[in-house]
Write a protein that holds these residues in place. Structure first.
Motif, PDB file in Angstrom:
ATOM      1  N   VAL A  55       0.846  -1.193   0.000  1.00 41.02           N
ATOM      2  CA  VAL A  55       0.000   0.000   0.000  1.00 41.02           C
ATOM      3  C   VAL A  55       0.882   1.244   0.000  1.00 41.02           C
ATOM      4  N   VAL A  56       0.711   2.084  -1.007  1.00 43.71           N
ATOM      5  CA  VAL A  56       1.518   3.303  -1.146  1.00 43.71           C
ATOM      6  C   VAL A  56       0.581   4.453  -1.510  1.00 43.71           C
ATOM      7  N   CYS A  57       0.733   5.581  -0.845  1.00 43.38           N
ATOM      8  CA  CYS A  57      -0.057   6.775  -1.181  1.00 43.38           C
ATOM      9  C   CYS A  57       0.557   7.491  -2.382  1.00 43.38           C
ATOM     10  N   HIS A  58      -0.301   7.969  -3.283  1.00 40.21           N
ATOM     11  CA  HIS A  58       0.159   8.737  -4.438  1.00 40.21           C
ATOM     12  C   HIS A  58      -0.621  10.041  -4.599  1.00 40.21           C
ATOM     13  N   TYR A  59      -1.959   9.963  -4.485  1.00 41.15           N
ATOM     14  CA  TYR A  59      -2.801  11.133  -4.739  1.00 41.15           C
ATOM     15  C   TYR A  59      -3.844  11.265  -3.631  1.00 41.15           C
ATOM     16  N   ARG A  60      -3.928  12.416  -3.032  1.00 40.95           N
ATOM     17  CA  ARG A  60      -4.864  12.615  -1.923  1.00 40.95           C
ATOM     18  C   ARG A  60      -6.319  12.636  -2.376  1.00 40.95           C
ATOM     19  N   ASP A  61      -6.555  12.998  -3.653  1.00 41.84           N
ATOM     20  CA  ASP A  61      -7.930  13.174  -4.119  1.00 41.84           C
ATOM     21  C   ASP A  61      -8.523  11.907  -4.731  1.00 41.84           C
ATOM     22  N   LYS A  62      -7.773  10.824  -4.707  1.00 44.56           N
ATOM     23  CA  LYS A  62      -8.287   9.557  -5.224  1.00 44.56           C
ATOM     24  C   LYS A  62      -8.490   8.580  -4.066  1.00 44.56           C
ATOM     25  N   PRO A  63      -9.463   7.657  -4.218  1.00 44.89           N
ATOM     26  CA  PRO A  63      -9.732   6.713  -3.137  1.00 44.89           C
ATOM     27  C   PRO A  63      -8.481   5.960  -2.687  1.00 44.89           C
ATOM     28  N   SER A  64      -8.368   5.751  -1.406  1.00 47.24           N
ATOM     29  CA  SER A  64      -7.217   5.052  -0.827  1.00 47.24           C
ATOM     30  C   SER A  64      -7.665   4.315   0.425  1.00 47.24           C
ATOM     31  N   VAL A  65      -7.057   3.161   0.652  1.00 47.18           N
ATOM     32  CA  VAL A  65      -7.439   2.337   1.798  1.00 47.18           C
ATOM     33  C   VAL A  65      -6.944   2.940   3.114  1.00 47.18           C
ATOM     34  N   ILE A  66      -5.940   3.804   3.005  1.00 46.41           N
ATOM     35  CA  ILE A  66      -5.452   4.572   4.153  1.00 46.41           C
ATOM     36  C   ILE A  66      -5.491   6.050   3.783  1.00 46.41           C
ATOM     37  N   PRO A  67      -5.591   6.963   4.756  1.00 44.06           N
ATOM     38  CA  PRO A  67      -5.593   8.394   4.426  1.00 44.06           C
ATOM     39  C   PRO A  67      -4.307   8.808   3.722  1.00 44.06           C
ATOM     40  N   CYS A  68      -4.448   9.531   2.629  1.00 42.01           N
ATOM     41  CA  CYS A  68      -3.299  10.025   1.864  1.00 42.01           C
ATOM     42  C   CYS A  68      -3.341  11.551   1.791  1.00 42.01           C
ATOM     43  N   LYS A  69      -3.674  12.170   2.896  1.00 39.42           N
ATOM     44  CA  LYS A  69      -3.900  13.615   2.921  1.00 39.42           C
ATOM     45  C   LYS A  69      -2.660  14.438   2.604  1.00 39.42           C
ATOM     46  N   ASP A  70      -1.476  13.863   2.818  1.00 36.69           N
ATOM     47  CA  ASP A  70      -0.249  14.619   2.583  1.00 36.69           C
ATOM     48  C   ASP A  70       0.259  14.486   1.151  1.00 36.69           C
ATOM     49  N   SER A  71      -0.399  13.660   0.357  1.00 37.05           N
ATOM     50  CA  SER A  71       0.014  13.490  -1.038  1.00 37.05           C
ATOM     51  C   SER A  71      -0.582  14.602  -1.898  1.00 37.05           C
ATOM     52  N   ARG A  72       0.003  14.822  -3.042  1.00 36.60           N
ATOM     53  CA  ARG A  72      -0.496  15.851  -3.949  1.00 36.60           C
ATOM     54  C   ARG A  72      -1.747  15.349  -4.650  1.00 36.60           C
ATOM     55  N   PRO A  73      -2.605  16.238  -5.144  1.00 31.05           N
ATOM     56  CA  PRO A  73      -3.769  15.797  -5.919  1.00 31.05           C
ATOM     57  C   PRO A  73      -3.371  15.522  -7.368  1.00 31.05           C
ATOM     58  N   ILE A  74      -4.034  14.578  -7.986  1.00 29.99           N
ATOM     59  CA  ILE A  74      -3.786  14.346  -9.413  1.00 29.99           C
ATOM     60  C   ILE A  74      -4.562  15.368 -10.230  1.00 29.99           C
ATOM     61  N   ASP A  75      -5.710  15.808  -9.708  1.00 28.83           N
ATOM     62  CA  ASP A  75      -6.500  16.855 -10.348  1.00 28.83           C
ATOM     63  C   ASP A  75      -6.339  18.137  -9.538  1.00 28.83           C
ATOM     64  N   LYS A  76      -6.029  19.209 -10.198  1.00 31.61           N
ATOM     65  CA  LYS A  76      -5.654  20.461  -9.549  1.00 31.61           C
ATOM     66  C   LYS A  76      -6.681  20.927  -8.520  1.00 31.61           C
ATOM     67  N   ASP A  77      -6.178  21.259  -7.324  1.00 32.16           N
ATOM     68  CA  ASP A  77      -6.965  21.866  -6.237  1.00 32.16           C
ATOM     69  C   ASP A  77      -8.072  20.965  -5.692  1.00 32.16           C
ATOM     70  N   LYS A  78      -7.998  19.669  -5.961  1.00 33.78           N
ATOM     71  CA  LYS A  78      -9.019  18.764  -5.442  1.00 33.78           C
ATOM     72  C   LYS A  78      -8.725  18.427  -3.981  1.00 33.78           C
ATOM     73  N   PRO A  79      -9.778  18.328  -3.138  1.00 32.56           N
ATOM     74  CA  PRO A  79      -9.569  18.007  -1.725  1.00 32.56           C
ATOM     75  C   PRO A  79      -9.245  16.527  -1.533  1.00 32.56           C
ATOM     76  N   SER A  80      -8.911  16.178  -0.324  1.00 34.03           N
ATOM     77  CA  SER A  80      -8.595  14.798  -0.004  1.00 34.03           C
ATOM     78  C   SER A  80      -9.839  13.917  -0.078  1.00 34.03           C
ATOM     79  N   PHE A  81      -9.674  12.683  -0.530  1.00 30.10           N
ATOM     80  CA  PHE A  81     -10.761  11.701  -0.539  1.00 30.10           C
ATOM     81  C   PHE A  81     -11.305  11.497   0.864  1.00 30.10           C
ATOM     82  N   TRP A  82     -10.478  11.676   1.861  1.00 33.67           N
ATOM     83  CA  TRP A  82     -10.863  11.406   3.247  1.00 33.67           C
ATOM     84  C   TRP A  82     -11.456  12.616   3.949  1.00 33.67           C
ATOM     85  N   ASP A  83     -11.524  13.771   3.285  1.00 33.34           N
ATOM     86  CA  ASP A  83     -12.138  14.958   3.903  1.00 33.34           C
ATOM     87  C   ASP A  83     -13.659  14.821   3.939  1.00 33.34           C
TER      88      ASP A  83
END
Length: 579
Positions: A551-579
């Protein structure tokens, strides 16, 4: 809801007229032909009829009194009386529509499953309108019969079965319900057609948008209001190029079928079913990840037959326990490199490999499940297709819903990366037809567009029964769920769903496929094996498998099994999936 007095009078008079007419005919017939022991029952019915008649007379008298209080004249009442006996449709339509009934949309779709991915019913799209060309096609229910053929509100049937009980033919039209459209639907009595004739206010100039100042013009089904065409015919060059590939393929087809059958019959087993995949070395890490993820769940892959398009993929797959068919003459011209983006030249060429492998198996009369390599299993999907008690077991082909319900995929939106086929004459001819449509695949850069166009025609002409595994379901999720159904993905991570598979479609490159799979916990392949040949790995590819996902975080705005809030978004200015 406010109802006019004349309407009430019309409805009451129509009801009374239909009630007396239907019951008196029934009673007369019954008394004339009945036996002596039935006389008491008929006498009771007559008494009930008198009671009901008195009630209706009181109701009409009450409505008349209301009319007088409102100052409604006898002329209005007389007009209402005439309306009560006026046919709903004029004589000029009597061979098309003699009556009409409404029925619940969901109930209708459940009884008459056309296989399309059903959109959810909304308040403004919750009923189906049925038109009957003859009175004896209408339901037996007297209220539906009388109200359906006379003016007034269209009656509602209790069920689709009741509404169609006397229909010997049922033609169903599926039409867009986009409220932004100024849309007209014309039904014309004529030599029967099974295609929609589409007119739009477009000019002959491509990309010139729709305008009310233009006359309505006959257009292709792929015409859009911006003037673009979603599908164009292939060019002559596409056809000639494909013929150069097709001629040698057909010339050696008998020998290839003979060789393939020796391998296929060992894989198919007693259920005559094969799980077919096709892969080149450029996509081999996705193939290995699928195998490793299945091994981690102790799922058997003995029915998998891989069509390898190069020797490197053949060696990798065989070393990890997968049965492989490799024919250098058929697949040797396919690219070894991956498709870097959707519809690039390598992607388009590999689409033909996807056509060849299923056409070969269809010619050998096997049932098969075709799947892309960017999948993982949670359960063996053959379970549902082999379940003879399942409500939709009697279809010929089953496709995962792509999720993209754009015009060029209508009406099926079939995903060509996961589908099941039952062998019969209809499916065999379908895949032979797909083989001959290689120039369309080249012209559209899409195996999917060509296949769906053929599904439409073969369903209509040959009765090919196609079932789409709806995007609104939970058993066969994919890229649509990953990118669009945020709540569903959260529920999935909480183990609220138990799907058969997950297909990482809707993703432009294998690089992002891997990243998305890593952050949702679907990646089971060791880093050292990515993009490597068997010789470079050393030993067998079994050593590449991880017991637990990486399990590795890559994008905060895409679904992830663990919070990836510190990762960059793949789509500009998108919030975290976990927000």
């Amino acid at each position: 809801r406010l109802v006019s007095i004349p309407f009430l009078i019309s409805s009451a008079l129509a009801g009374a007229f239909g009630f007396y007419l239907g019951n008196n005919i029934g009673l007369h017939t019954g008394l004339h032909h009945g036996h002596q022991q039935c006389l008491s029952e008929k006498t009771s019915e007559i008494e009930n009829l008198k009671v009901e008649g008195n009630r209706l007379r009181r109701e009409i008298a009450s409505i008349r009194k209301m009319a007088e209080e409102k100052g409604i004249s006898d002329n209005v009442i007389d007009t209402a009386r005439k309306r009560a006996n006026t046919p709903r449709f004029p004589k000029g339509l009597s061979k098309i529509a003699s009556g009409s009934v409404l029925v619940d949309r969901d109930d209708f779709a459940s009884i008459f499953d056309m296989g399309v991915p059903l959109d959810k019913s909304l308040e403004e799209n919750s009923q189906v309108l049925l038109l009957y060309n003859r009175q004896n096609a209408m339901p037996k229910n007297q209220t539906l019969l009388n109200e359906g053929k006379l003016t007034g509100e269209i009656p509602i049937a209790k069920s689709a079965l009741e509404a169609t009980e006397n229909c010997d033919f049922l033609n169903v039209v599926l039409t867009n319900v986009n409220a932004k459209r100024a849309q007209c639907i014309a039904i014309m009595g004529q030599y029967e057609s099974f295609h929609i004739q589409k007119f739009m206010r477009l000019t002959e100039v491509v990309k010139e948008p729709l305008s009310r100042s233009n006359p309505l013009r006959l257009v292709s089904r792929g015409a859009q209001d911006n003037g673009r065409l979603s599908t164009k015919p292939p060019l002559k060059s596409h056809t000639l190029d494909y013929w150069r590939l097709l001629v040698p393929y057909l010339a050696k087809l008998p020998q290839v079928l003979e060789r393939l059958d020796l391998v296929a019959k060992e894989v198919a087993g007693s259920l005559n079913t094969i799980i077919v995949m096709v892969c080149n070395h450029g996509q081999s890490e996705l193939l290995l990840n699928f195998v490793c993820s299945a091994k981690a769940r102790n799922l058997s892959l003995k029915q998998v037959l891989l069509f390898a398009t190069d020797i490197e993929t053949k060696e990798l797959a065989e070393s990890i326990g997968i049965t492989v068919f490799f024919d250098d003459e058929t697949f040797g011209s396919m690219p070894k490199a991956p498709a870097y983006v959707y519809a690039d030249p390598n992607f388009t060429k590999m689409m033909m490999a996807k056509v060849y492998c299923v056409q070969l198996l269809a010619m050998l009369d096997y049932d098969f499940l075709f799947q892309d390599v960017d999948l993982i299993w949670f359960r063996n999907p053959l379970e549902i297709f082999h379940n003879t008690s399942h409500p939709w077991h009697n279809f010929d082909v089953y496709f995962q819903d792509d999720g993209n319900h754009a015009l060029f995929y209508s009406p099926y939106s079939a995903n060509t990366g996961f589908y099941y086929v039952r062998q019969n004459d209809r499916t065999r001819y379908f895949f032979n037809s797909l083989l001959l449509a290689g120039d369309l695949i080249a012209g559209t850069h899409s195996h999917q567009i060509a296949l769906i166009a053929l599904l439409n025609e073969h369903a209509s002409l040959y009765g090919l029964k196609t079932k789409i595994l709806s995007r609104d379901g939970d058993d066969f999720p994919g890229g649509y769920h990953y990118h669009n159904r945020k709540a569903w993905m959260r529920g999935f991570f909480k183990n609220e769903y138990d799907p058969y598979i997950f297909h990482m479609s809707w993703t432009s490159s294998k690089i992002n496929k891997r990243k998305f799979m890593e952050q949702v916990g679907f990646w089971y392949l060791n880093e050292r094996c990515i993009g490597k040949t068997l010789n470079e790995i050393g030993g067998t590819a079994n050593t590449c498998c991880l017991a637990e996902p990486n399990v590795v975080c890559h994008y905060r705005d895409k679904p992830s099994v663990i919070p990836c809030k510190d990762s960059r978004p793949i789509d500009k200015d998108k919030p975290s999936f976990w927000d």
